[in-house]
Motif scaffolding. Sequence first.
Motif: not given
Length: 859
Positions: A420-421, A423-424, A428, A452
Amino acid sequence: MKPQLSEDDKIDIINNLNIKIGADIYNLTDARDYEDELQRKKQHLEACIANFSTIHVYNFNKAPQLLPLQSLLANDNLSARYSMTIQKAERNSNQIEDLKTKSDKLKEKIVNFLNRTEPLRTELTKRFSTINRLEGALLYLKSFEKIEDLSHQMKQCRDDEQLVQLYGELKSMCNQYQTGHQGAYIKEYKHYWHNILKDNFTKHYEDVLKSLKWPFISSMDNSPASKEVMLKFSNITKYLFLIQEPEDLIPISTLEDLRPGSTTFTCLPMRILLRPLKKRFMFHFTGSRQTARIDRPEWFLTQTLTWIKDHRTFVNDYVQPIADKLELVHINAVDEFNNGVISFAAERLHTVLGLYITQGQKGEIVDVDAAFAHAVDETLGFHRELQSVTGYPMNMVLHVLTKAEHFIRWIAVEKRYALSKMDEALGSEQWSEPVAAGVEVAVGTVLWVPRSADWFIALLKTIEDRYSMLPEPGHRLQFLELQLELIEEWRIRLTQLMAAANSSVKADTFLIISGPHPLTAVINASHYTRTVLLQWAHSLHYLQLHFYRRQFEYFTRQQHKDESSDSSTSSGSDNTSDEGIKEPPKTDDEIRNAMSINELDFNSKMMALNEISRKASTLKEPPPDFELTVSNKSVNTELPSDTDQAEEAGVFGEAPGLLAHLRDSGLASLSEHILLEFSAAIHDYKMLKWHAMMVVEEKALTVSASLCGPLSALCARVAAAEARLAPALTARLRANLAAEVDQYLLRNMVLSTWFNTGGTMQFTYDVKRNLLPALAPPSKTASQLNLLPNLTEACKLLNLDYEDARRLQSLMSTQRQAALESLYAYGIVHIHRSEAQKILSQRTDLNDSTSPSSVMELF
């Protein structure tokens, strides 16, 4: 049996030898003569014995058959020594006969005596057996009498120390009589008195603890107790140690005092000391009280740690010395107290983690995964702080986390949150912005690590910090598999971003430096991730996991092979392949001895330490990640080969290689885009009249006007790309561009162009003074490198003297092997022979006027 020589005979033989042979031991002639003489005597004696063969044939089952002694003595050829031997033999034979006769008579007497006394012996045996039974019964009754007497004395005794001594005698009897009804009866008496003494001493102990204000609220509020109270505490503690029973002898009914969830026996004084702490723990952290909230596990974990800090000094100073004085070497009071308090927290943690699932299904907890992750973080923090307090790991709470139901959920939550993080972070807008490197990578003053990528490495490092403290290597390996899955997911996402970035590249994308671009960001991210993984692969943590996994896989295969060989003898176990296992034990004994998990973990740690020491001794300085070298027709910008990279990747396997492939694909796309613009702009330069240029002085030469635009655009694009790339990747980009430009100009211009002397001078000047410096790294001069090998060698061919060029051209047509040797002599190793022949044929000074493609056709 051989006859023994007397000392006199030995001396005579030695003296005779000395006389015969003499002092010269190397004189073999006398020795040979003496040998012949002895052989003659031997033959003479054998002949004499043969004449009297009938006298030395003996049969010991019968009387010896001998000739009369007088007839033997009458023979002059028989020596006196043989006569004495025969006499001795006769005497020995007579003695043997006498002994045999006496032995037979004695045996007969013994048989007669046994027959006469058999009834008496039978009767005595029965009476002795009866006496033994009566004595056993008497001892049996006396043991009960002694037990009753000890019990009566203990009932009448009012002195605690004497009471403990009497109980010690009862324990000794219990150890002496352990079988039958007698052992069961004594054991019941012992348990009876143990319960009475334990209850009595426990009551007094609790009164003393109240006087000590146990348990302590805070270490700062502890006021020293009186000497009388401390003396009572020491005495009762000693008594409790003395009445302590071995764990295997404690009945189930008395095990209720053991700490919950524990499989280790706790001494009796420590059980009593832990009781009030257990009551307080149950009061505050169970039930419906506010302090028992299941979403706040840090409350009971913090209280557990506080109790350990407040009480461990007292236990170490006043309980452990008593155990040491009693020589109870198996008791460590501080460890038992710590384990007891931690067991309260471990049991509550197990309950809380189970409640997350049940209450989550009922909808009472909104985010079950968040609550579970919070509990895991608090537990790991508790373990870390507990280790700093005690000085060594106490893994009871970690064992709760590694139970099957909790461990599977832990890994699932880690994976869900990480994806999840991920993809977050990639979704961004700031994912491609460069930042300072975050973990173990020095990048100097240039910022090139994408935000990233820095976050992703921090994520992997955080996961490592959490699972690295797990005691079992198998659990750490499962988390390693999770890391490998996340790395693969990261690579897939970068691949998708690169595909989108390639489609967004425009003609003027890399003409100016205007911030990060998705293509360069993906290249940098893959390079940074790969670099960090290769560094981690040589750390102690990952090396240990690497060697452990290899050993475990090997031993698993070996077990399967042994099982298959035991089940079926027809199938050979030698066909099992152990490829990839480079350091297995060589013998079956080593395999069986190393199958313990703890031994595997220890062996892998030792192998990891040895590997680190070996690398530290062989590599004084770490090699650079990239080094620009050009050899033959390939540009090698990276030190290790693919095989070396696979070995260097260690536990990460193919992940660094796949990331390197992604990085190289991005660099190839970037090079292709820059070269596409260069090839489109250089059309005018290729169409110059190289066959009709004026010859000017070398000092007057300048760059061709039609080359200025393409070359300046090329340099601008390279500079713009380098400003966005990692320092180690800029040399690779320049090398790739140089190789592409080299091949492009050779095939699309040089091989299809005629050159006169003026054109050769201009082209040589453009290559050596313009193209080479433009493509060389800023830190190195063009003369140090061989960036454009094809163009450089083409210039050599165009600048050869007329005679040398004519001779070389002639050899190429007639003698190919000689032509190749001549090319090598001139330093032409990259250009093919046919290409070199065509370049020479396109020199106007070497043109054959009879050829159909005459130079005149160009005008």
